[in-house]
Design an enzyme around this catalytic site. Sequence first.
Site, short mmCIF file in Angstrom:
data_model
loop_
_atom_site.label_atom_id
_atom_site.label_comp_id
_atom_site.label_asym_id
_atom_site.label_seq_id
_atom_site.Cartn_x
_atom_site.Cartn_y
_atom_site.Cartn_z
N LYS A 84 32.42 -30.36 3.14
CA LYS A 84 30.80 -30.35 2.36
C LYS A 84 29.57 -31.59 3.62
CE LYS A 84 28.81 -31.00 -1.88
NZ LYS A 84 28.39 -31.23 -3.22
N SER A 159 25.90 -28.66 -5.86
CA SER A 159 25.79 -28.50 -4.25
C SER A 159 26.80 -27.99 -3.64
CB SER A 159 25.26 -29.88 -4.54
OG SER A 159 25.85 -30.86 -4.30
N SER A 183 28.36 -29.93 -9.92
CA SER A 183 27.99 -29.59 -8.31
C SER A 183 29.63 -28.80 -7.92
CB SER A 183 28.11 -30.97 -7.31
OG SER A 183 26.31 -30.59 -7.29
#
Length: 479
Positions: A84, A159, A183
Site C-alpha cells: 500500500k 483507503s 480502510s
Amino acid sequence: MSDEHWIEAEATTLSAALAAGQVSAETVMGCFIDRIDAVNDRVNAIVSRRASDALLAEAAARDRAWAAGEPRRGWLDGLPMAIKDLSATAGLTTTLGSPLFAEHVPSADNLMAARLRAAGALFIGKTNTPEFGLGSQTYNRVFGATGSAYDPALTAGGSSGGAAAALAAGMLPVADGSDMMGSLRNPAAYNNVFGLRPSPGRVPAWPVPDVFSPSLGTEGPMARSAADLAALLATQAGPDARAPQSIRDDPTELAAPLSGAIEGQRIAWLGDWQGYYPLEPGVLDVCEQGLSALTAAGCQVERVTPRFDPARLWQAWCVLRQITVAGKLEALYQDPDKQAALKPEAIWEIEAGLGHSAIAGHHAQVTRSAWFAELGRLFERYDAIALPSAQVFAFDRGVHWPQQIAGRAMDSYHRWMEVVVPGSLSAGPTLAVPAGFDERGRAMGIQLMGPPRGERGLLEIAAGYERYAATTIARRPAL
C-alpha cells in the site's frame, strides 16, 4: 494446474506449491505480470510498478537459490506483493497519494514492509490510495482513481482500494492494507474479499514520531481466504522493542490451522442501529444474506441495540481523528507552498484539529472509554458484534464522496462511512467478510468486531463462514 490458474490459487496453496517445486517463482511472477498487463489499465490498482524484466530476474534468482539449497525465507518467499502506497518501501517510490511526494523514494522499509520482505515477498510495486489515506474513495492527483474489480466504473473504496481491487482481480495473491476509518473493511466489501483490522499494537508501526499515543489506525491483512488472512497477519504481527505498546504474544500462533468450528457462537447484529445510520436500499438485504451463512454454520444471530448514543461516538471520533491528522500533517500545512498542494479534505481535518483544545481531546477519550466499557458488557454475552461494512454500495469512481444517503445529507467527506466508527474506537479487532451482491452485481460486506486481542476468534469465524458462503466468495470478477 495450468500456469494461468496460479493467479486464482490461495496464497498459502501457491506458497506450498513453490516449496514443493511444483511451480517456479519465475513462472508465478510471469503469470501475475500477464494478469496485471491484461487488467490493471482498467482498474488502476497497482502503481509505481517495477519493470517486468527486473521482476522476472528477481524471481529466477529465488529459483536458483532454492536449487542451490538455500532455505526459504518464509511462507511468502517467491510470492509477488504490492505494498500500500502509505507504507515506506526501500528503493520504491512511495507517494502517499500526494503530489508533494510524487518523486519520494525511501531509503528504508517501514516495519511492516520489512517483515514482508524478510519473509520473502517480492515487491512488484505499490497499491493506490487516496491522499494521505484520507477518505474511503481511492483517488488522488498522482495516479487517479481506482475502480472496483467487479465494475471498474465504480469506486474500489478506500483507503486500501488499490490493495483490495488488485487482490480481487487476481493481480496479487494476498495484500496488505491499513485501517483508520474502515480502510480494510470498506474496500473488502466492494471487492468481495476478506480484511482484518487488528487490535492496536498487534501490528506495531515504525518509524512514527509518537510511540506512546495509541494510533487510531493500524496496518493489517487482506486476502481471498481465511487461511491466507491468518498467514499474512502472523507475518505482519509481533512485538518490536521500538514500539512500547506492541502486543508481546507469539505471532505464529495466529497462523495455526483454523478449524472453522463456530457452532454455538453468538453474534450481535446491530443493523442500522435502530435507524441511526442511513443506508442505501438493499444494503441490509445483502448483509442478511451473509448473516444467513453464519446461521447455517451454527451461530446464533440476535438483533441487539447497544446502550450507547452513536452520535456521541461520531463526535468523539471527529475530534480524535482531526487531532491525529493535524499532528501528522501540520508541518505541511504551515508551509504556504505545500499547503497549496493539499486536498481540501486534508486542510479541513488539519484546521479542525488545530482548533481543538486539550480538554476536548480528553472528553473524546472519555467517550471512547465509555464505549469500551459498553463493548465489554456486550462481549460477556456475544462472541462478535456485527454491522454492515458500508452504508452505500460502490458508486461512480469519478464522484469523490456521496452527498446524501437515503435522503439524508452528508455533512463531511467521511460521514458516509460512519458505520465503521464503532470498530475503529473499540480497541479490538474487526473482521470484514464478503456478504453477497445486489441485483446490479455490486458487492457488500459485514464487519464483525471482536474483543481486545481477539484476532484468533475472528479468524475462526472467517474460516467457518467461508464454508457456508462459498458461492459468494468464489464469485470472481469478469474482467
